[in-house]
Design a protein around this motif. Structure first.
Motif, PDB file in Angstrom:
ATOM      1  N   MET A 612       0.830  -1.203   0.000  1.00 16.01           N
ATOM      2  CA  MET A 612       0.000   0.000   0.000  1.00 16.01           C
ATOM      3  C   MET A 612       0.869   1.259   0.000  1.00 16.01           C
ATOM      4  N   LEU A 613       1.921   1.287   0.835  1.00 15.82           N
ATOM      5  CA  LEU A 613       2.751   2.479   0.968  1.00 15.82           C
ATOM      6  C   LEU A 613       3.627   2.726  -0.256  1.00 15.82           C
ATOM      7  N   CYS A 614       3.843   1.700  -1.072  1.00 18.28           N
ATOM      8  CA  CYS A 614       4.641   1.855  -2.298  1.00 18.28           C
ATOM      9  C   CYS A 614       3.897   2.651  -3.375  1.00 18.28           C
ATOM     10  N   ASN A 615       2.613   2.865  -3.160  1.00 18.84           N
ATOM     11  CA  ASN A 615       1.812   3.632  -4.119  1.00 18.84           C
ATOM     12  C   ASN A 615       2.147   5.115  -3.973  1.00 18.84           C
ATOM     13  N   GLU A 616       2.965   5.626  -4.903  1.00 18.91           N
ATOM     14  CA  GLU A 616       3.446   7.007  -4.790  1.00 18.91           C
ATOM     15  C   GLU A 616       2.360   8.050  -5.061  1.00 18.91           C
ATOM     16  N   VAL A 617       1.265   7.616  -5.616  1.00 20.57           N
ATOM     17  CA  VAL A 617       0.162   8.558  -5.820  1.00 20.57           C
ATOM     18  C   VAL A 617      -0.417   8.977  -4.468  1.00 20.57           C
ATOM     19  N   ASP A 618      -0.466   8.023  -3.533  1.00 20.57           N
ATOM     20  CA  ASP A 618      -1.098   8.280  -2.238  1.00 20.57           C
ATOM     21  C   ASP A 618      -0.103   8.529  -1.108  1.00 20.57           C
ATOM     22  N   TRP A 619       1.112   7.990  -1.247  1.00 22.97           N
ATOM     23  CA  TRP A 619       2.056   8.035  -0.137  1.00 22.97           C
ATOM     24  C   TRP A 619       3.420   8.547  -0.592  1.00 22.97           C
ATOM     25  N   LYS A 620       4.123   9.218   0.322  1.00 22.90           N
ATOM     26  CA  LYS A 620       5.448   9.765   0.013  1.00 22.90           C
ATOM     27  C   LYS A 620       6.438   9.355   1.102  1.00 22.90           C
ATOM     28  N   LEU A 621       7.564   8.778   0.705  1.00 18.47           N
ATOM     29  CA  LEU A 621       8.633   8.451   1.647  1.00 18.47           C
ATOM     30  C   LEU A 621       9.362   9.739   2.031  1.00 18.47           C
ATOM     31  N   VAL A 622       9.456  10.036   3.337  1.00 15.41           N
ATOM     32  CA  VAL A 622      10.091  11.290   3.765  1.00 15.41           C
ATOM     33  C   VAL A 622      11.356  11.076   4.586  1.00 15.41           C
ATOM     34  N   ARG A 623      11.564   9.863   5.102  1.00 16.17           N
ATOM     35  CA  ARG A 623      12.788   9.605   5.867  1.00 16.17           C
ATOM     36  C   ARG A 623      13.044   8.114   5.922  1.00 16.17           C
ATOM     37  N   ALA A 624      14.332   7.744   5.886  1.00 13.71           N
ATOM     38  CA  ALA A 624      14.736   6.339   6.018  1.00 13.71           C
ATOM     39  C   ALA A 624      15.970   6.275   6.902  1.00 13.71           C
ATOM     40  N   GLN A 625      16.009   5.281   7.785  1.00 13.49           N
ATOM     41  CA  GLN A 625      17.145   5.097   8.682  1.00 13.49           C
ATOM     42  C   GLN A 625      17.580   3.638   8.653  1.00 13.49           C
ATOM     43  N   ASP A 626      18.872   3.405   8.916  1.00 14.94           N
ATOM     44  CA  ASP A 626      19.348   2.034   9.028  1.00 14.94           C
ATOM     45  C   ASP A 626      19.168   1.543  10.464  1.00 14.94           C
ATOM     46  N   ASN A 627      19.688   0.367  10.740  1.00 14.55           N
ATOM     47  CA  ASN A 627      19.488  -0.271  12.036  1.00 14.55           C
ATOM     48  C   ASN A 627      20.137   0.502  13.181  1.00 14.55           C
ATOM     49  N   ASP A 628      21.158   1.310  12.859  1.00 19.43           N
ATOM     50  CA  ASP A 628      21.859   2.098  13.875  1.00 19.43           C
ATOM     51  C   ASP A 628      21.285   3.498  14.029  1.00 19.43           C
ATOM     52  N   GLY A 629      20.202   3.793  13.299  1.00 20.10           N
ATOM     53  CA  GLY A 629      19.578   5.103  13.400  1.00 20.10           C
ATOM     54  C   GLY A 629      20.166   6.150  12.487  1.00 20.10           C
ATOM     55  N   HIS A 630      21.094   5.755  11.598  1.00 19.23           N
ATOM     56  CA  HIS A 630      21.689   6.724  10.678  1.00 19.23           C
ATOM     57  C   HIS A 630      20.738   6.992   9.512  1.00 19.23           C
ATOM     58  N   THR A 631      20.653   8.258   9.118  1.00 20.56           N
ATOM     59  CA  THR A 631      19.773   8.648   8.019  1.00 20.56           C
ATOM     60  C   THR A 631      20.329   8.136   6.694  1.00 20.56           C
ATOM     61  N   LEU A 632      19.449   7.562   5.880  1.00 19.47           N
ATOM     62  CA  LEU A 632      19.838   7.030   4.576  1.00 19.47           C
ATOM     63  C   LEU A 632      19.360   7.964   3.471  1.00 19.47           C
ATOM     64  N   SER A 633      20.080   7.951   2.360  1.00 19.59           N
ATOM     65  CA  SER A 633      19.625   8.675   1.180  1.00 19.59           C
ATOM     66  C   SER A 633      18.323   8.042   0.689  1.00 19.59           C
ATOM     67  N   LEU A 634      17.357   8.867   0.361  1.00 19.27           N
ATOM     68  CA  LEU A 634      16.044   8.343  -0.024  1.00 19.27           C
ATOM     69  C   LEU A 634      16.047   7.685  -1.396  1.00 19.27           C
ATOM     70  N   GLY A 635      16.971   8.114  -2.268  1.00 16.57           N
ATOM     71  CA  GLY A 635      16.979   7.597  -3.639  1.00 16.57           C
ATOM     72  C   GLY A 635      17.051   6.087  -3.735  1.00 16.57           C
ATOM     73  N   PRO A 636      18.084   5.438  -3.150  1.00 16.35           N
ATOM     74  CA  PRO A 636      18.180   3.974  -3.236  1.00 16.35           C
ATOM     75  C   PRO A 636      16.988   3.254  -2.599  1.00 16.35           C
ATOM     76  N   VAL A 637      16.500   3.787  -1.473  1.00 13.77           N
ATOM     77  CA  VAL A 637      15.344   3.155  -0.827  1.00 13.77           C
ATOM     78  C   VAL A 637      14.115   3.292  -1.713  1.00 13.77           C
ATOM     79  N   GLN A 638      13.948   4.476  -2.318  1.00 16.72           N
ATOM     80  CA  GLN A 638      12.815   4.693  -3.215  1.00 16.72           C
ATOM     81  C   GLN A 638      12.884   3.756  -4.410  1.00 16.72           C
ATOM     82  N   LYS A 639      14.104   3.495  -4.873  1.00 16.00           N
ATOM     83  CA  LYS A 639      14.281   2.579  -6.012  1.00 16.00           C
ATOM     84  C   LYS A 639      13.809   1.176  -5.647  1.00 16.00           C
ATOM     85  N   GLN A 640      14.135   0.740  -4.425  1.00 15.06           N
ATOM     86  CA  GLN A 640      13.664  -0.564  -3.966  1.00 15.06           C
ATOM     87  C   GLN A 640      12.146  -0.598  -3.861  1.00 15.06           C
ATOM     88  N   LEU A 641      11.573   0.503  -3.380  1.00 18.50           N
ATOM     89  CA  LEU A 641      10.119   0.559  -3.269  1.00 18.50           C
ATOM     90  C   LEU A 641       9.459   0.493  -4.642  1.00 18.50           C
TER      91      LEU A 641
END
Length: 666
Positions: A612-641
C-alpha cells in the motif's frame, strides 16, 4: 570634550551589550532546561532570540551573538541557517573554540559524525579544557559505532565529576554494545554507578552486566565455587537482579543455583537469615521479571509446595504479618503470590502496611497484578483468559523497568525537526495510534514527552494492555489509552482519524480477521505520518523449527510447555543450532518465548502494508534510517520501493533492518 563623551558612550554601549548578552545566554539556558515546561522553554527561546537580534543591531560584529543565534536555529530544526550563523561568527573571530563545538553538534544533528569529530577536535585544539567538545567527541565516536572508544571518553567525563545526563545516557548506550571478556573492577564500578541512577532505562544494561558477572564469577569454569554469603554482599549482582534481565545462559544458571542454595538452607534450618533478605527479594523480583522462566527441579517444587501449604495454614491461624513475611519471600522466588491459593489473604493488608524494604517485592508479586487484573475486566477479551490457570496467563512482554527520559516537546516540533514537515495542518491536539504497542514502553515515553497529543496504544495481548495501563495510571497520564485491536477497529470504523501511525509489533498469525493495511487506510487523513520498521523479530529458522515441534506434538500454550521447550534448548546450549536464539532477550522470559512460538508476528501483514505504501500517488517516503539510526539517502530506498511495487520481491525492503517514515499525500 567631544572625544571624552564618545569614549564614555562607547563604554556605556559595551556595558549594555554585555548585559543584554548575559540575559540572552540565561534565557537560552532556560530554553534547554528539561525541568521547565515546554511552553516556558519556547518563551525563553524567543526571549533569547529577541535580545540577540537587538544586540546585532547595536554591534553587527559581535561574534558571540551569531553563535548563539545559530544554536537557536539548530534547536528549531533550521540546520542550514544554523551552519551559516556559526560560520559567520567564525568569520568575525576565527579562534573561537565555542563555535567549532557548535559546528560539531550541528554535524551530529545532521548525521555526519566523522565531520563532527573534526570540529570537536578543532575546538579542543583551541581550548584543551572544553568538556563540551570532549563530550562531543564521545557522541561522535558512538554514532560511528566505536562504542569502546566512546565509552572510555564518557568514563573520563564521569571521573571528572561532570554528571551530565547525556554523559550517562551515552555511556549506557555504549555499554549495551560492549562484550566483556575479562573480570574488570572498573567496569563493575561503572555498572553499579549506572544502575544506581534513576534517569536511565536499566533494561538496556542487562547484557553488559551479565558479561561482567559471568567473568567475575568465572562461570565458564565448571569447577568455579559459588559462595552464597559472597553473592549476598555483591552490590552489582544485587542491583542487576533488582533492575535488569540478563540474557546469558551461564548467568541464568548462577541465579538458579543461588535460589536453590537458599531454599535448601531454609529447609534445613527452618530460618531465613537476615543477611540473605536482600538477595532473596532480588531473586524474587528477577524471577518475576522473567515470567518465572527459571528452571526448577522436582525436589525444589516439592519444597516450595510445602512452604506454600505452610503459608496457607499460617493465614488460617491468623498469624501476624511479621511471622509470615519470611515464608512469603521464599515463595515469591518461585511464583507470583497473586497466583497462590492464599492470595486473597495477602490482600487483607495494604501495600504501605508492609515493611518498606519488602514493598517492591510485594507490589510486583501481588498488588500490581491485582491492579492489572481489574484493568482487564473492562475488555471483552478477558473471557479468553477465564479457561486458563492463573500461572498460564501470558506474561506482559517486553519486561522493562524504566522509561527513557526525554525533554518535553511537541509532535508538531518533532515532525518539523526530524521529518522536515513544516507546512502541514495539525489540530491543536494531534492523535497518535501505536499498532502493536507491546508492554507500552514506547507509547508511555511518547505520552510523557509530547504535550500536544492523545495516544491510542493497541496490542493483542491483554496482559500487555493491563501492564501498560497500570503504568499510565501510576504516572497520572491522561493523554493515553491502551486498547485491544477490537476496540481500536471500532473506533476507526466510527470515522475517527489520526495524525501519526506507528507500527510496532505486527498482529500475530492468529489474528486472521485483522488487516493492518485496512486500518491504516481508514485511519489516515491527508499528511498523516506512518512510521514502521521493516524487519519483524522472532523470524529465526530455529523459531520456525520450534513452532513445528509445537504443532507436531500439539503442545498447549501453557507455562509448563514453555519451560519444557526452554529446558530442551538449555540442555543443548552448546549445539550451534541454538546459538542465535540464545542471543535473543526474548528467550530469557516466558513472555518472549510465548510471543515468538505461540503468537509469532505475521510478516504477511507487513508485506500488505508495504504494498500500500509503495503507491506514490497516495504516499510519500520522507525519511529512512538504518538499524543504527543513521539517516539514509532516499533515492536507493525509493528505487527498492519502485521495484517492490512492480512485483519484484527480490528487492523487497521487508526483512531488511530499516526504519521508514511515509506521509499520506491525499
Amino acid at each position: 570634550m567631544h572625544a571624552q563623551h564618545q569614549t564614555q558612550q562607547s563604554v556605556q554601549n559595551k556595558a549594555e551589550i554585555a548585559r543584554l548578552l548575559l540575559q540572552a545566554n540565561d534565557a537560552y539556558g532556560e530554553s534547554n532546561n528539561p525541568r521547565q515546561r515546554y511552553a516556558r522553554r519556547l518563551e525563553a527561546r524567543q526571549e533569547s532570540r529577541e535580545l540577540l537580534e537587538k544586540i546585532a543591531t547595536m554591534a553587527p560584529d559581535n561574534a558571540a551573538v551569531y553563535g548563539l543565534l545559530g544554536r537557536i536555529e539548530m534547536d528549531e530544526g533550521r540546520l542550514d541557517r544554523a551552519q551559516l550563523l556559526f560560520n559567520q561568527s567564525l568569520s568575525i573571530n576565527p579562534d573561537q573554540a565555542q563555535q567549532y563545538t557548535n559546528l560539531g553538534y550541528w554535524a551530529l544533528t545532521s548525521d555526519r559524525p566523522a565531520l563532527a569529530e573534526q570540529y570537536f577536535q578543532e575546538a579542543l585544539n583551541r581550548d584543551r579544557q572544553s568538556a563540551a567538545a570532549f563530550c562531543g567527541i564521545a557522541h561522535a565516536k558512538r554514532q560511528q559505532g566505536q562504542f569502546d572508544v566512546a565509552y572510555l571518553h564518557y568514563r573520563k567525563l564521569v571521573q571528572l565529576d561532570l554528571n551530565w545526563p547525556s554523559v550517562f545516557s551515552g555511556m549506557a548506550t555504549c555499554a549495551s554494545h560492549l562484550s566483556v571478556d575479562r573480570a574488570d573492577t572498573e567496569l563493575a564500578q561503572d555498572a553499579i554507578r549506572l544502575l544506581q541512577r534513576s534517569d536511565l532505562p536499566h533494561q538496556v544494561l542487562g547484557g553488559f552486566v551479565a558479561g561482567i558477572i559471568r567473568q567475575q564469577y568465572d562461570l565458564d569454569n565448571p569447577a568455579a565455587r559459588i559462595i552464597l554469603d559472597a553473592a549476598s554482599d555483591d552490590e552489582l549482582l544485587l542491583l542487576a537482579l533488582e533492575k535488569t534481565l540478563m540474557p546469558d545462559v551461564a548467568v541464568e544458571g548462577l541465579i538458579t543455583l543461588l535460589r536453590h542454595a537458599i531454599l535448601v538452607e531454609v529447609a534445613q534450618t527452618a530460618d531465613l537469615r537476615e543477611e540473605l533478605h536482600r538477595l532473596v527479594m532480588a531473586l524474587a523480583l528477577y524471577d518475576d521479571r522473567t515470567g518465572y522462566a527459571l528452571l526448577t527441579g522436582e525436589q525444589e517444587s516439592a519444597l516450595v509446595d510445602t512452604i506454600n501449604n505452610s503459608i496457607a495454614a499460617q493465614f488460617a491461624l491468623g498469624e501476624s504479618m511479621n511471622a509470615i513475611a519470611g515464608s512469603l519471600m521464599i515463595s515469591a522466588m518461585y511464583g507470583a503470590l497473586f497466583h497462590q491459593s492464599f492470595a486473597p489473604s495477602v490482600g487483607q493488608w495494604n501495600l504501605t502496611e508492609w515493611p518498606v524494604g519488602l514493598q517492591s517485592l510485594m507490589a510486583a508479586s501481588y498488588y500490581h497484578r491485582a491492579t492489572e487484573e481489574s484493568i482487564k475486566q473492562q475488555f471483552d477479551e478477558k473471557a479468553g483468559e477465564l479457561a486458563l490457570a492463573r500461572a498460564d496467563v501470558p506474561q506482559a512482554w517486553p519486561s522493562w523497568t524504566r522509561l527513557t527520559t526525554h525533554p518535553e516537546t511537541s509532535l508538531k516540533s518533532l515532525m518539523k525537526v526530524r521529518l522536515g514537515l513544516d507546512d502541514i495542518a495539525m489540530p491543536e491536539t494531534a492523535r497518535i495510534m501505536i499498532c502493536g504497542a507491546d508492554s507500552g514502553q514506547r507509547a508511555l515515553e511518547l505520552a510523557t514527552c509530547l504535550n500536544d497529543v492523545e495516544i491510542i496504544a493497541v496490542d493483542e495481548s491483554l496482559s500487555n494492555i493491563a501492564r501498560a495501563g497500570r503504568h499510565a495510571q501510576d504516572r497520572g497520564l491522561e493523554n493515553i489509552v491502551f486498547w485491544p485491536w477490537s476496540l481500536a477497529q471500532r473506533f476507526i470504523a466510527d470515522g475517527h482519524k489520526v495524525q501519526w501511525i506507528e507500527i510496532g509489533r505486527l498482529p500475530s498469525t492468529a489474528m486472521t480477521e485483522t488487516s493492518l493495511a485496512a486500518i491504516i487506510q481508514d485511519a489516515a487523513a491527508q499528511d498523516t505520518v506512518v512510521h514502521l520498521h521493516t524487519c519483524p523479530t522472532g523470524q529465526l529458522p530455529v523459531d520456525r523449527h520450534l513452532r513445528e515441534l509445537i504443532e507436531q506434538h500439539d503442545l498447549p500454550a501453557t507455562s509448563a510447555s514453555l519451560r519444557r521447550l526452554r529446558r530442551m534448548v538449555l540442555n543443548n546450549a552448546q549445539d550451534p543450532v541454538w546459538a542465535d536464539l540464545l542471543k535473543e532477550e526474548d528467550f530469557f522470559g516466558l513472555g518472549g518465548c510465548h510471543s515468538r512460538w505461540f503468537r509469532p508476528q505475521d510478516s504477511r501483514q507487513l508485506e500488505t502494508v508495504m504494498a500500500m505504501l509503495c503507491n506514490e500517488v497516495d504516499w510519500k517516503l520522507v525519511r529512512a534510517q538504518d538499524n543504527d539510526g543513521h539517516t539514509l539517502s532516499l533515492g536507493p530506498v525509493q528505487k527498492q520501493l519502485h521495484a517492490e511495487a512492480s512485483g519484484n520481491s527480490v528487492q523487497s525492503v521487508v526483512g531488511q533492518p530499516l526504519t521508514l517514515y511515509f506521509t499520506k499525500r491525499r
